[in-house]
Design a protein around this motif. Structure first.
Motif, PDB file in Angstrom:
ATOM      1  N   ALA A 160       0.831  -1.210   0.000  1.00 18.84           N
ATOM      2  CA  ALA A 160       0.000   0.000   0.000  1.00 18.84           C
ATOM      3  C   ALA A 160       0.865   1.261   0.000  1.00 18.84           C
ATOM      4  O   ALA A 160       0.337   2.367  -0.017  1.00 18.84           O
ATOM      5  CB  ALA A 160      -0.946  -0.001   1.198  1.00 18.84           C
ATOM      6  N   GLY A 161       2.177   1.074   0.030  1.00 14.99           N
ATOM      7  CA  GLY A 161       3.074   2.226  -0.085  1.00 14.99           C
ATOM      8  C   GLY A 161       3.338   2.972   1.195  1.00 14.99           C
ATOM      9  O   GLY A 161       3.696   4.141   1.176  1.00 14.99           O
ATOM     10  N   ASN A 162       3.194   2.289   2.330  1.00 11.44           N
ATOM     11  CA  ASN A 162       3.354   2.981   3.615  1.00 11.44           C
ATOM     12  C   ASN A 162       4.763   2.920   4.188  1.00 11.44           C
ATOM     13  O   ASN A 162       5.009   3.496   5.243  1.00 11.44           O
ATOM     14  CB  ASN A 162       2.378   2.382   4.637  1.00 11.44           C
ATOM     15  N   PHE A 163       5.665   2.223   3.510  1.00 14.41           N
ATOM     16  CA  PHE A 163       6.995   2.055   4.070  1.00 14.41           C
ATOM     17  C   PHE A 163       8.028   2.895   3.321  1.00 14.41           C
ATOM     18  O   PHE A 163       7.851   3.167   2.136  1.00 14.41           O
ATOM     19  CB  PHE A 163       7.388   0.580   4.045  1.00 14.41           C
ATOM     20  N   PRO A 164       9.111   3.264   4.004  1.00 11.25           N
ATOM     21  CA  PRO A 164      10.140   4.100   3.370  1.00 11.25           C
ATOM     22  C   PRO A 164      10.896   3.343   2.271  1.00 11.25           C
ATOM     23  O   PRO A 164      10.815   2.117   2.169  1.00 11.25           O
ATOM     24  CB  PRO A 164      11.067   4.452   4.531  1.00 11.25           C
ATOM     25  N   GLN A 165      11.635   4.098   1.502  1.00 10.68           N
ATOM     26  CA  GLN A 165      12.324   3.545   0.333  1.00 10.68           C
ATOM     27  C   GLN A 165      13.278   2.409   0.709  1.00 10.68           C
ATOM     28  O   GLN A 165      13.413   1.425  -0.019  1.00 10.68           O
ATOM     29  CB  GLN A 165      13.086   4.658  -0.385  1.00 10.68           C
TER      30      GLN A 165
ATOM     31  N   GLY B  64     -11.399   9.530   8.940  1.00 12.19           N
ATOM     32  CA  GLY B  64     -11.024   8.309   9.632  1.00 12.19           C
ATOM     33  C   GLY B  64      -9.657   8.416  10.279  1.00 12.19           C
ATOM     34  O   GLY B  64      -9.481   8.067  11.455  1.00 12.19           O
ATOM     35  N   PHE B  65      -8.684   8.945   9.546  1.00  6.97           N
ATOM     36  CA  PHE B  65      -7.338   9.065  10.094  1.00  6.97           C
ATOM     37  C   PHE B  65      -7.307  10.034  11.268  1.00  6.97           C
ATOM     38  O   PHE B  65      -6.518   9.858  12.205  1.00  6.97           O
ATOM     39  CB  PHE B  65      -6.351   9.501   9.001  1.00  6.97           C
ATOM     40  N   ASP B  66      -8.137  11.046  11.219  1.00  5.90           N
ATOM     41  CA  ASP B  66      -8.184  11.978  12.344  1.00  5.90           C
ATOM     42  C   ASP B  66      -8.709  11.296  13.610  1.00  5.90           C
ATOM     43  O   ASP B  66      -8.135  11.427  14.688  1.00  5.90           O
ATOM     44  CB  ASP B  66      -9.059  13.192  11.989  1.00  5.90           C
ATOM     45  N   ARG B  67      -9.806  10.556  13.434  1.00  7.80           N
ATOM     46  CA  ARG B  67     -10.344   9.840  14.598  1.00  7.80           C
ATOM     47  C   ARG B  67      -9.383   8.780  15.086  1.00  7.80           C
ATOM     48  O   ARG B  67      -9.250   8.519  16.293  1.00  7.80           O
ATOM     49  CB  ARG B  67     -11.670   9.171  14.214  1.00  7.80           C
ATOM     50  N   ALA B 119      -3.911  14.237   7.948  1.00  7.76           N
ATOM     51  CA  ALA B 119      -4.492  13.302   8.917  1.00  7.76           C
ATOM     52  C   ALA B 119      -3.664  12.021   9.001  1.00  7.76           C
ATOM     53  O   ALA B 119      -3.463  11.465  10.092  1.00  7.76           O
ATOM     54  CB  ALA B 119      -5.937  12.981   8.520  1.00  7.76           C
ATOM     55  N   GLU B 120      -3.169  11.568   7.857  1.00  7.32           N
ATOM     56  CA  GLU B 120      -2.298  10.388   7.832  1.00  7.32           C
ATOM     57  C   GLU B 120      -1.068  10.618   8.687  1.00  7.32           C
ATOM     58  O   GLU B 120      -0.654   9.764   9.479  1.00  7.32           O
ATOM     59  CB  GLU B 120      -1.858  10.092   6.394  1.00  7.32           C
ATOM     60  N   ALA B 121      -0.458  11.806   8.521  1.00 10.50           N
ATOM     61  CA  ALA B 121       0.761  12.130   9.268  1.00 10.50           C
ATOM     62  C   ALA B 121       0.490  12.133  10.766  1.00 10.50           C
ATOM     63  O   ALA B 121       1.312  11.666  11.556  1.00 10.50           O
ATOM     64  CB  ALA B 121       1.293  13.486   8.808  1.00 10.50           C
TER      65      ALA B 121
END
Lengths: 187, 187
Positions: A160-165, B64-67, B119-121
């Motif tokens: 899903a692309g959530n990890f660093p390079q 969703g990410f905020d919650r 929100a993801e961050a």
DNA sequence: GGAACAACTTGACACTGTCAAGACCGCTGC
DNA sequence: GCAGCGGTCTTGACAGTGTCAAGTTGTTCC
């Protein structure tokens, strides 16, 4: 019952076309008509073979679980440790991404399909063997569930692309490092 | 710019309707027209507010990410250990399943949306704080990635129905047991 | 009161999954 | 050799979908 009348082996061709299409745009964008066009048949041919859209994806998922079980079994046979099995789990998600994207999505498939259930059971058993848990027992095996969760979460977050390079560059090494850090590998 | 002309707060109503609809049939079965009907407006109203279908789901994911960040931050503040943060992760996936089903699906949303990224961050930071890793640094933090993978994999596998009944009965306790078994918790 | 403008509606388009009906094909039985 | 049959696939239709252009309604500002 030769299973090849007009086209040759249309069932096979449709599954291949579906895998290609999923690889390009994901399972939610899959169109039966586009699959049919890709295989060079009429727009209703897929529905005739698989009943409906979920039926086609069920066939894809079943085939995916069979290949998945092969990969996990091979890793366990060749190395005999969870690190290798988990790395094979992650590698499968990358190399056979279209399959993986369908395999763990109950809302996309017919969850009661016998062929799917059989292939799922194969994968489950191979994974269970590769994560230390020998007997399943009545209660759940916390260590085996942890190993499964770790590998599955890593694979999902990765694709899903959530990890660093640095992780994407060598996913298997990264997974082994992560598994070691969480205490899953003890050597 | 009161943001409430005719309907009152249609944007709000559309998001709520979308969450309801996703909760009933999953994100892939979501229909903009059904969402519109649910909110009592014309079939093109959602597209006007959110641009397209992915835009609506982007708004859902951002909320969703905020919650999610709220929940993770609260767990860390109240207990100060990863077991509680991971359990909160799992509980969120269950209690706010429609949100969770959209949040980690890049193919369903506009991944470059500023609000979503913000929100993801927030979530990422809250999770990182709750999994031991203080500074992010240049290279990846194996322990933090392991904690994330473990919680995420557990949550995904759980809501996809892959775990035995004993886990479903008390998911938080099960997660803590699993985390302890994998060496993530050391008390 | 009229102009500017945002919030929505209406109507249309191409596309989708699914279903019923039919056409085509290869085999079996005689 | 040929009639019948059953499985394979096509054709045509239907309701439903996302999206876009154009129009309508309501609000605010001058």
């Amino acid at each position: 019952m030769t299973d090849r009348y007009h086209h040759g082996d249309l069932r096979r061709a449709l599954i291949d076309a579906a895998v290609e299409a999923v690889g390009e745009a994901g399972p939610s964008a899959l169109s039966l008509r586009a699959v049919a066009k890709r295989a060079g048949v009429s727009h209703a041919a897929p529905a005739h073979h698989f009943g409906d859209k979920a039926g086609l994806l069920t066939a894809v998922a079943a085939e995916g679980f069979d290949r998945f079980a092969d990969a996990l079994e091979a890793a366990w046979r060749d190395f005999g440790e969870f690190g290798a099995v988990g790395a094979a789990y992650v590698r499968f998600a990358i190399d056979h991404r279209p399959y993986f994207e369908v395999m763990f999505r109950p809302e996309l498939v017919h969850t009661d399909d016998p062929d799917l259930l059989r292939a799922e059971a194969r994968s489950r058993e191979a994974l269970h063997r590769g994560s230390g848990g020998a007997g399943s027992g009545a209660a759940f095996n916390a260590a085996a569930l942890g190993a499964w969760s770790l590998a599955h979460g890593f694979a999902e977050l990765l694709i899903a692309g959530n990890f660093p390079q640095a992780v994407k560059d060598d996913p298997e090494a990264a997974f082994k490092a992560v598994a070691r850090a969480t205490g899953e590998i003890r050597d």
